[in-house]
Design a protein around this motif. Sequence first.
Motif, PDB file in Angstrom:
ATOM      1  N   LEU A  43       0.755  -1.028  -0.052  1.00  0.00           N
ATOM      2  CA  LEU A  43      -0.061  -0.122  -0.073  1.00  0.00           C
ATOM      3  C   LEU A  43       0.875   1.119   0.058  1.00  0.00           C
ATOM      4  CD1 LEU A  43      -2.606  -1.077   2.799  1.00  0.00           C
ATOM      5  CD2 LEU A  43      -2.878  -1.301   0.257  1.00  0.00           C
ATOM      6  N   SER A  45       0.919   3.402   2.191  1.00  0.00           N
ATOM      7  CA  SER A  45       1.773   3.471   3.671  1.00  0.00           C
ATOM      8  C   SER A  45       3.042   2.642   3.727  1.00  0.00           C
ATOM      9  CB  SER A  45       0.760   3.321   4.717  1.00  0.00           C
ATOM     10  OG  SER A  45       0.292   1.996   4.527  1.00  0.00           O
ATOM     11  N   GLU A  69      -6.856   3.618   2.463  1.00  0.00           N
ATOM     12  CA  GLU A  69      -5.919   4.425   1.870  1.00  0.00           C
ATOM     13  C   GLU A  69      -6.507   4.856   0.350  1.00  0.00           C
ATOM     14  OE1 GLU A  69      -1.894   3.579   2.299  1.00  0.00           O
ATOM     15  OE2 GLU A  69      -2.211   2.287   4.037  1.00  0.00           O
ATOM     16  N   GLN A 123      -0.262   5.453  -8.769  1.00  0.00           N
ATOM     17  CA  GLN A 123      -0.929   5.452  -7.507  1.00  0.00           C
ATOM     18  C   GLN A 123      -1.509   4.063  -7.472  1.00  0.00           C
ATOM     19  OE1 GLN A 123      -3.771   9.152  -7.273  1.00  0.00           O
ATOM     20  NE2 GLN A 123      -2.602   9.304  -5.353  1.00  0.00           N
TER      21      GLN A 123
END
Length: 132
Positions: A43, A45, A69, A123
């Motif tokens: 992810l 993070s 997220e 992303q």
Amino acid sequence: MPRGEPVRRLHEGFLPGRHAIDAYGNGGFRFGEMSHRGSILALPSGIHAWQADGPEAFTPEMFAAVLAEREAIDVLLVGAGRDMAVLPAALGWMFREARIGVDVMATGAAARTYNIMLGEGRQVAAALVAID
């Protein structure tokens, strides 16, 4: 690893930061100069340990960290194991409502595609089922 250099470890099932997947197989993954046995969520993070044995057992709760997220994820690549699989309809709708595109494929293909998209600055996130 050179002597005297600190060893990076997965703490509490989490390694912060975005990391390419260096290798997969033998029941786990290599990334961020370390290895992890078992499935992972990659992810924005960081990389999280993920309790997933295969797509037949996927539940919405297993993807809660992805949804948490969602503002930083356009595409989720799901590595379903050795073979491609179909995502259960309820999960498809859940990701559609969260505005996250999902592509399900074999784990190897998902890991390779994740690395390419990560390198492009996209992303992207990945949910990767470990394979032997």
